[in-house]
Design a protein around this motif. Structure first.
Motif, PDB file in Angstrom:
ATOM      1  N   THR A 287      -0.685  63.829 -71.902  1.00 55.05           N
ATOM      2  CA  THR A 287      -0.167  64.625 -70.796  1.00 55.05           C
ATOM      3  C   THR A 287      -1.066  64.356 -69.591  1.00 55.05           C
ATOM      4  O   THR A 287      -2.293  64.423 -69.699  1.00 55.05           O
ATOM      5  CB  THR A 287      -0.194  66.132 -71.136  1.00 55.05           C
ATOM      6  N   VAL A 288      -0.448  64.031 -68.454  1.00 59.05           N
ATOM      7  CA  VAL A 288      -1.196  63.738 -67.232  1.00 59.05           C
ATOM      8  C   VAL A 288      -0.617  64.549 -66.086  1.00 59.05           C
ATOM      9  O   VAL A 288       0.601  64.609 -65.913  1.00 59.05           O
ATOM     10  CB  VAL A 288      -1.118  62.225 -66.875  1.00 59.05           C
ATOM     11  N   ILE A 289      -1.512  65.159 -65.301  1.00 56.37           N
ATOM     12  CA  ILE A 289      -1.122  65.853 -64.085  1.00 56.37           C
ATOM     13  C   ILE A 289      -2.048  65.378 -62.984  1.00 56.37           C
ATOM     14  O   ILE A 289      -3.266  65.441 -63.124  1.00 56.37           O
ATOM     15  CB  ILE A 289      -1.231  67.381 -64.243  1.00 56.37           C
ATOM     16  N   CYS A 290      -1.464  64.890 -61.909  1.00 57.44           N
ATOM     17  CA  CYS A 290      -2.233  64.434 -60.754  1.00 57.44           C
ATOM     18  C   CYS A 290      -1.935  65.375 -59.590  1.00 57.44           C
ATOM     19  O   CYS A 290      -0.771  65.584 -59.245  1.00 57.44           O
ATOM     20  CB  CYS A 290      -1.853  62.996 -60.400  1.00 57.44           C
ATOM     21  N   ALA A 291      -2.976  65.968 -59.035  1.00 57.05           N
ATOM     22  CA  ALA A 291      -2.836  66.884 -57.898  1.00 57.05           C
ATOM     23  C   ALA A 291      -3.510  66.249 -56.690  1.00 57.05           C
ATOM     24  O   ALA A 291      -4.698  65.932 -56.739  1.00 57.05           O
ATOM     25  CB  ALA A 291      -3.468  68.237 -58.215  1.00 57.05           C
ATOM     26  N   GLY A 292      -2.758  66.054 -55.632  1.00 52.20           N
ATOM     27  CA  GLY A 292      -3.302  65.434 -54.425  1.00 52.20           C
ATOM     28  C   GLY A 292      -2.205  64.715 -53.673  1.00 52.20           C
ATOM     29  O   GLY A 292      -1.132  65.270 -53.452  1.00 52.20           O
ATOM     30  N   LYS A 293      -2.464  63.453 -53.319  1.00 55.32           N
ATOM     31  CA  LYS A 293      -1.490  62.647 -52.591  1.00 55.32           C
ATOM     32  C   LYS A 293      -1.427  61.256 -53.186  1.00 55.32           C
ATOM     33  O   LYS A 293      -2.402  60.753 -53.717  1.00 55.32           O
ATOM     34  CB  LYS A 293      -1.895  62.550 -51.112  1.00 55.32           C
ATOM     35  N   GLY A 294      -0.260  60.639 -53.077  1.00 54.77           N
ATOM     36  CA  GLY A 294      -0.078  59.282 -53.576  1.00 54.77           C
ATOM     37  C   GLY A 294       0.466  59.275 -54.986  1.00 54.77           C
ATOM     38  O   GLY A 294       1.178  60.192 -55.396  1.00 54.77           O
ATOM     39  N   GLU A 295       0.101  58.239 -55.740  1.00 54.27           N
ATOM     40  CA  GLU A 295       0.625  58.073 -57.084  1.00 54.27           C
ATOM     41  C   GLU A 295      -0.410  57.356 -57.948  1.00 54.27           C
ATOM     42  O   GLU A 295      -1.153  56.510 -57.472  1.00 54.27           O
ATOM     43  CB  GLU A 295       1.909  57.253 -57.032  1.00 54.27           C
ATOM     44  N   ALA A 296      -0.436  57.708 -59.218  1.00 52.87           N
ATOM     45  CA  ALA A 296      -1.280  57.025 -60.188  1.00 52.87           C
ATOM     46  C   ALA A 296      -0.385  56.314 -61.194  1.00 52.87           C
ATOM     47  O   ALA A 296       0.791  56.639 -61.324  1.00 52.87           O
ATOM     48  CB  ALA A 296      -2.186  58.031 -60.887  1.00 52.87           C
TER      49      ALA A 296
END
Length: 112
Positions: A50-59
């Protein structure tokens, strides 16, 4: 701002984690640093990342060897991204932000 994003990402990760699953490994990293792990998993068993990215852009989530699971995008808009996979020997998981990405990545590996 980094503390706020960390709290948001960790809170979102905790909210979507299913009870009864057994956590293997987890962490919170800066997008600029990325996630780089070689978890000690039993070959032939099923797991969920499970991955959650908080911020801007994309991983991008990348498994090596590539046949484990396809490359998958994780937008840095607090979306929850799940990837189920079956482990083989010498598995490596990388989550790396694109050139403009900023923020925090919260991640967790659970047994299924």
């Amino acid at each position: 701002m980094e503390k706020k994003l960390t709290a948001q990402a960790q809170s979102a990760l905790d909210a979507v984690t299913e009870q009864g699953q057994s956590m293997i490994e987890s962490g919170v990293e800066r997008v600029a640093d990325g996630v780089h792990t070689q978890p000690d998993l039993a070959a032939g068993h099923s797991y969920e990342l499970t991955v959650i990215c908080a911020g801007k852009g994309e991983a991008q989530i990348v498994f090596a060897p590539g046949k484990t699971a396809p490359k998958k995008a994780a937008p840095c808009d607090r979306s929850v991204v799940f990837e189920r996979f079956t482990s083989g020997k010498a598995l490596r998981i990388d989550v790396e932000g694109d050139a403009q990405a900023t923020g925090i990545i919260a991640w967790r590996i659970d047994t299924i």
